[in-house]
Design a protein around this motif. Structure first.
Motif, PDB file in Angstrom:
ATOM      1  N   ALA A 163       0.837  -1.203   0.000  1.00  0.00           N
ATOM      2  CA  ALA A 163       0.000   0.000   0.000  1.00  0.00           C
ATOM      3  C   ALA A 163       0.871   1.252   0.000  1.00  0.00           C
ATOM      4  O   ALA A 163       0.569   2.238  -0.695  1.00  0.00           O
ATOM      5  CB  ALA A 163      -0.932  -0.005   1.204  1.00  0.00           C
ATOM      6  N   ARG A 166       2.300   1.581  -3.452  1.00  0.00           N
ATOM      7  CA  ARG A 166       1.245   2.022  -4.375  1.00  0.00           C
ATOM      8  C   ARG A 166       1.024   3.534  -4.265  1.00  0.00           C
ATOM      9  O   ARG A 166       0.911   4.237  -5.271  1.00  0.00           O
ATOM     10  CB  ARG A 166      -0.046   1.274  -4.059  1.00  0.00           C
ATOM     11  N   SER A 167       0.973   4.033  -3.039  1.00  0.00           N
ATOM     12  CA  SER A 167       0.753   5.462  -2.842  1.00  0.00           C
ATOM     13  C   SER A 167       1.915   6.277  -3.402  1.00  0.00           C
ATOM     14  O   SER A 167       1.711   7.336  -4.008  1.00  0.00           O
ATOM     15  CB  SER A 167       0.578   5.754  -1.345  1.00  0.00           C
ATOM     16  N   ARG A 171       1.612   8.846  -6.523  1.00  0.00           N
ATOM     17  CA  ARG A 171       1.964  10.252  -6.321  1.00  0.00           C
ATOM     18  C   ARG A 171       2.926  10.728  -7.414  1.00  0.00           C
ATOM     19  O   ARG A 171       2.843  11.866  -7.883  1.00  0.00           O
ATOM     20  CB  ARG A 171       2.589  10.431  -4.935  1.00  0.00           C
ATOM     21  N   ASP A 176      -3.221  11.325  -5.911  1.00  0.00           N
ATOM     22  CA  ASP A 176      -3.231  10.984  -4.494  1.00  0.00           C
ATOM     23  C   ASP A 176      -4.254   9.881  -4.290  1.00  0.00           C
ATOM     24  O   ASP A 176      -5.459  10.125  -4.275  1.00  0.00           O
ATOM     25  CB  ASP A 176      -3.593  12.212  -3.654  1.00  0.00           C
ATOM     26  N   VAL A 177      -3.777   8.648  -4.127  1.00  0.00           N
ATOM     27  CA  VAL A 177      -4.673   7.503  -4.016  1.00  0.00           C
ATOM     28  C   VAL A 177      -5.566   7.618  -2.788  1.00  0.00           C
ATOM     29  O   VAL A 177      -6.742   7.248  -2.827  1.00  0.00           O
ATOM     30  CB  VAL A 177      -3.856   6.191  -3.972  1.00  0.00           C
ATOM     31  N   ARG A 178      -5.029   8.155  -1.706  1.00  0.00           N
ATOM     32  CA  ARG A 178      -5.828   8.249  -0.488  1.00  0.00           C
ATOM     33  C   ARG A 178      -6.990   9.224  -0.659  1.00  0.00           C
ATOM     34  O   ARG A 178      -8.042   9.060  -0.030  1.00  0.00           O
ATOM     35  CB  ARG A 178      -4.938   8.676   0.675  1.00  0.00           C
ATOM     36  N   GLU A 179      -6.815  10.223  -1.486  1.00  0.00           N
ATOM     37  CA  GLU A 179      -7.873  11.204  -1.720  1.00  0.00           C
ATOM     38  C   GLU A 179      -8.781  10.805  -2.873  1.00  0.00           C
ATOM     39  O   GLU A 179      -9.999  10.946  -2.803  1.00  0.00           O
ATOM     40  CB  GLU A 179      -7.248  12.573  -2.011  1.00  0.00           C
ATOM     41  N   GLU A 180      -8.192  10.310  -3.954  1.00  0.00           N
ATOM     42  CA  GLU A 180      -8.927  10.128  -5.202  1.00  0.00           C
ATOM     43  C   GLU A 180      -9.170   8.672  -5.604  1.00  0.00           C
ATOM     44  O   GLU A 180      -9.917   8.409  -6.548  1.00  0.00           O
ATOM     45  CB  GLU A 180      -8.164  10.824  -6.339  1.00  0.00           C
ATOM     46  N   GLY A 181      -8.542   7.729  -4.912  1.00  0.00           N
ATOM     47  CA  GLY A 181      -8.719   6.334  -5.274  1.00  0.00           C
ATOM     48  C   GLY A 181      -7.904   5.949  -6.491  1.00  0.00           C
ATOM     49  O   GLY A 181      -7.055   6.709  -6.981  1.00  0.00           O
TER      50      GLY A 181
END
Length: 212
Positions: A163, A166-167, A171, A176-181
């Protein structure tokens, strides 16, 4: 009987509960000590008796709790006689480590505290950080530049690490995976060998990366 400081507290009942716990704790210590002492002379593993297996599989949902001494008796009768085998000194069949006496005792204390390591100023948080630092020192990792956390095992650790990777990769791709998936993100590729453990593939699947 109640106290003024704690209205409604049954002092007699509390004393009885404490005595029950102490008696059960001593019984558990004897039970576990006997179990560990007997391991070298036992078969490494043997299939469960069918009656014992069905007793566990078909156990009904209890409507209420049971006395501690009865619970300890059930553990000694229905659980400890049928181990995986990893505690036996002749066990070489899997990666599971043998139970360490220090770990058995520390687990009792950890269960008694039952803390959360999410934050706060308590011993559990600082102990975890110290252990992570020790591991970093053992492998020569530049710990001041990073950090870590303890997990339940390698599979969970792999999910956490993948994870993080991946982030970081997302980036770099401007997302931003945490914000946008993951939607709209270019395909991410991971390289592994043919000997890679199955938990890596499972982690990729759980994190939405796919295993293709």
């Amino acid at each position: 009987m109640t106290t003024e400081d704690s209205p409604g507290t049954d002092v007699t009942g509390t004393d009885v509960a404490d005595a029950d716990f102490r008696r059960a704790a001593h019984a558990t210590a004897d039970l576990v000590s006997d179990y560990l002492a007997d391991l070298p002379g036992r078969p490494v593993w043997q299939p469960m008796d069918e009656t014992a297996r069905r007793a566990l599989l078909d156990a009904p949902l209890p409507a209420e709790g049971r006395p501690l001494d009865e619970l300890i008796g059930a553990i000694g009768r229905d659980v400890l006689p049928y181990p995986m085998g990893n505690g036996n000194p002749r066990f070489f069949g899997w990666v599971n480590s043998a139970p360490a006496p220090a770990g058995v005792l520390a687990t009792l204390a950890a269960s008694a505290m039952n803390p959360s390591s999410a934050g706060g100023d308590h011993a559990d948080v600082h102990l975890e950080r110290a252990v992570v630092r020790w591991i970093a020192e053992l492998v020569g990792f530049p710990h001041p530049a990073g950090g870590g956390l303890l997990t339940s095992g390698t599979s969970m650790a792999t999910i956490v690490c993948l994870a993080a990777a991946r982030s970081r990769a997302a980036r770099r791709a401007g997302r931003d995976v945490r914000e946008e998936g993951l939607a709209g993100l270019p395909p991410l590729v991971g390289y592994v060998t043919g000997e890679t453990h199955s938990c890596v593939r499972k982690a990729a699947e759980l994190l939405g990366l796919g295993s293709r």
